[in-house]
Scaffold this active site. Structure first.
Site, PDB file in Angstrom:
ATOM      1  N   LYS A  87       1.074  -1.381  -0.226  1.00 49.97           N
ATOM      2  CA  LYS A  87       0.403   0.236   0.140  1.00 49.97           C
ATOM      3  C   LYS A  87       0.832   1.359  -0.376  1.00 49.97           C
ATOM      4  CE  LYS A  87      -4.096  -2.091   0.390  1.00 49.97           C
ATOM      5  NZ  LYS A  87      -4.789  -1.574  -0.804  1.00 49.97           N
ATOM      6  N   GLU A 109      -9.926   6.254   3.739  1.00 49.78           N
ATOM      7  CA  GLU A 109     -10.148   4.717   4.496  1.00 49.78           C
ATOM      8  C   GLU A 109      -9.224   3.935   4.297  1.00 49.78           C
ATOM      9  OE1 GLU A 109      -9.861   5.253   1.068  1.00 49.78           O
ATOM     10  OE2 GLU A 109      -8.889   2.930   0.452  1.00 49.78           O
ATOM     11  N   SER A 376       1.394  -9.085  -0.522  1.00 49.08           N
ATOM     12  CA  SER A 376       1.664  -8.346  -0.620  1.00 49.08           C
ATOM     13  C   SER A 376       1.285  -7.858   0.364  1.00 49.08           C
ATOM     14  CB  SER A 376      -0.322  -7.335  -1.060  1.00 49.08           C
ATOM     15  OG  SER A 376      -1.419  -8.438  -0.308  1.00 49.08           O
TER      16      SER A 376
END
Lengths: 397, 266
Positions: A87, A109, A376
């Site tokens: 991210k 968010e 990830s």
């Protein structure tokens, strides 16, 4: 892809209230400028190296490969990045853009909390005020990340509407943005939403696939046969896939959250039982009932627990360029434990869905075939959730 | 002539301003919505906006969101709202605008929705998350005549977009008087008149101003600048508090009549 209006074939677009159109158009224009500005690129690259920790290794999972007894499995180690997930590639890119735009306040968010942590991190570094919207249910199952965000100086706002998970957090973030659009930038965390987000978020994650492609060519002197990544909104998957799209011999599979099986309201697999519709800015495949009301979703992993899929994935699905399947909660928890014990890598529950699919297909592939799985994120945030499901225990910290 | 056009033409000819009321259809249930619509019409509302509930009303504040939740819990669906309008047309000819989000309409079928809603007796539609840019880019988002497409303009809308929107606007333009979601506020946003002047310079389509208006003084101030005043969340809030009580009509009348009078006195 996409076209100037953010359309990936019939998907994507800018389906937002008029209040947001000007901000989205400003963002699109500024992003185009930044993308072509060598100084912006250089600053981002430097930060990705020095602060974020790129490039990430492409690790050959020898023991796991031997145990599964088929194709060679390589793991793209996005879990080793600062803050523990892919991210931050996007968060770092977007905060530099926000600074170019002169915005003084950052909102985001978060579902699993990884994007919230990444955003709080880059906001702390930039010295900008940061507010993170998070569903109450997700806050309970991701307590560690809530604490991290608070230590990083972000305000974490619980969202109690609806089923109190990622979708409701997006609604609240959008409402905040509509209200404070002049001084606030919304760092949307996945390859979803209105244009330019699906394109921009993809571009910031494209480095995953670019590195993996170079690394596998160095290591194996050939391209992989199969790429596997989990798909919530789909940012890590599109980040891995995108650099390989022109390599026709490379297959790609996106793995959605199968939850408790493909039963309405008990899963989040949009390509199974989903329909075409419009939600939160984009036209895409989503889970809705026959009246167009968005359905409840479920997944053991908060990051995949979302009713719609990124528009570029919908496009790749239609084109047949990527395949989409699902792994259930149980399969993901099994992969979570397997990788932990055999390779000493605790993966995020989101990534565990991709790993679960690798466990299904690798044994059926020849030993000279190559799979790359995108890990990830790391699973530290998930140990309490996994302990509850696997051992039936509530951990106390 | 479409009821909305007729209504604003009549108001202009008489030198009067319009009062537009917003309510959520099906909150607390459709039979009560019938009573509410008839009461609002009796109070002198010129146009009534009926919210068709959606599970994820991003452009709405908490009051309208909760109203949509109650309506959905009561089993309200788009087909039921259309059937409701058809029956309502036996009793009132007040102009009705459907106010909703794209997904319920999309799932119903965009073209079928426009055809069926017009046939049922609706006069206009405002789809909050369908900006004028998208319809021409999506083949399935074309619809025939029958419903006036009401467009939003925001305080942040630049002049170049005002032109694009006013060119496509029908019925009336809904000017969102402040940045933010729907909901009553104690003070009105400043700078309304500047943006209104820009819109008025671009079009002769009537302009109604909404978002955050809840008192007769606010209504009167806005009515001086525009063709109409929209009051929504404040009415929805009253329905939230008294929707299941037998004196709902009296309470509504006591709240709405002074707002209408303030607008009509301008």
């Amino acid at each position: 892809m996409p076209d100037a209006h953010g359309h990936f074939g019939p998907y994507g677009g800018m389906f937002v209230p008029e209040t947001l159109m000007a901000a989205l158009q400003e963002l699109t224009a500024e992003y185009e400028k930044a993308k072509n500005d060598p100084a912006f690129r250089a600053e981002l690259d430097q930060l990705l190296t020095d602060y974020v920790g790129r490039p990430t290794p492409l690790y050959f999972a020898k023991r796991w490969t031997e145990q599964l007894g088929g194709a060679k499995i390589y793991l793209k180690r996005e879990d080793l990045l600062h803050t523990g997930a892919h991210k931050i590639n996007n968060a770092m890119g977007q905060i530099l853009l926000a600074q170019r735009l002169g915005k003084t306040r950052i909102i985001a968010e978060t579902g699993a909390g990884q994007h919230g942590v990444a955003t709080a991190t880059v906001a702390a570094r930039a010295g900008l005020k940061c507010v993170i919207y998070m569903g109450q249910v997700d806050m309970e199952r991701q307590m560690l990340n809530v604490a991290r965000m608070r230590f990083l100086g972000a305000e974490v706002v619980p969202v109690t509407a609806g089923q109190a998970t990622l979708k409701e957090a997006v609604n609240e973030a959008m409402r905040d943005w509509v209200t404070n659009v002049r001084d606030t930038h919304y760092i949307l965390g996945t390859a979803y939403g209105a244009h330019p987000y699906p394109m921009m978020v993809r571009d910031f994650h494209r480095v995953i696939g670019l590195e993996a492609r170079r690394q596998i060519l160095e290591r194996e002197e050939r391209l992989p046969d199969l790429l596997i990544a989990c798909v919530g909104g789909g940012s890590n998957a599109i980040g891995l896939f995108h650099a390989f799209l022109d390599d026709k011999e490379v297959g790609m599979v996106g793995v959605e959250a199968g939850g408790e099986g493909i039963i309405p309201e008990r899963h989040a697999a949009r390509f199974q039982g989903g329909r075409l519709g419009v939600l939160q800015g984009a036209k895409t495949w989503l889970l809705a009932n026959e009246d167009g009301q968005i359905q409840l979703t479920h997944s053991v992993s908060a990051g995949l627990d979302y009713a719609a899929v990124g528009p570029e994935h919908a496009y790749l699905h239609d084109q047949g360029r990527a395949e989409y399947t699902y792994a259930t909660d149980d399969e993901a928890l099994n992969a979570f434990q397997s990788l932990s014990k055999i390779e000493g890598i605790i993966p995020a529950l989101e990534s565990s869905h991709a790993l679960a699919h690798a466990m299904k297909v690798a044994p059926q592939m020849d030993k000279d075939k190559i799979i790359i799985v995108n890990v990830s994120g790391r699973g530290d945030k998930d140990v309490a959730q996994a302990a509850r499901f696997v051992w039936g225990e509530t951990l106390k910290f | 002539m479409n009821r909305i056009d007729e209504c604003f033409a009549g108001l202009r000819a008489a030198g009067k301003k319009g009062f537009v009321a917003y309510i959520a259809a099906g909150d607390p249930d459709l039979p009560t919505t019938r009573e509410i619509v008839l009461t609002l019409a009796r109070c002198g509302a010129d146009v009534i906006e009926l919210g068709v509930p959606f599970s994820d009303p991003q452009a709405d504040g908490i009051v309208n969101q909760m109203a949509a939740e109650r309506a959905l819990k009561a089993g309200t669906t788009l087909p039921k709202v259309l059937a409701f309008i058809k029956e309502l047309r036996q009793e009132t000819q007040v102009p009705l605008v459907l106010f909703t989000y794209l997904n319920p309409v999309y799932t119903y079928g965009f073209e079928a929705f426009h055809r069926d809603a017009a046939a049922a007796g609706a006069d206009g539609v405002l789809i909050l998350d369908l900006p004028p840019d998208e319809a021409p880019l999506n083949d399935e988002l074309t619809a025939g005549d029958g419903l006036k497409r009401i467009r939003l303009i925001a305080p942040t809308t630049p002049e170049s977009r005002i032109k694009l929107i006013t060119e496509q606007a029908e019925g009336f333009i809904y000017y969102v008087s402040r940045e933010g979601v729907t909901g009553a506020q104690s003070s009105l946003a400043t700078g309304i008149s500047d943006q209104l002047q820009k819109i008025q310079a671009a079009t002769s389509t009537p302009i109604a101003v909404g978002f955050g208006i809840s008192t007769p003084i606010q209504a009167s101030t806005v009515a001086r600048m525009a063709d109409g005043v929209v009051v929504g969340s404040a009415i929805v809030k009253l329905i939230e508090q008294h929707g299941t009580q037998s004196d709902l009509s009296d309470r509504l009348t006591a709240f709405v009549k002074p707002l209408v009078d303030a607008v009509k006195a301008v």
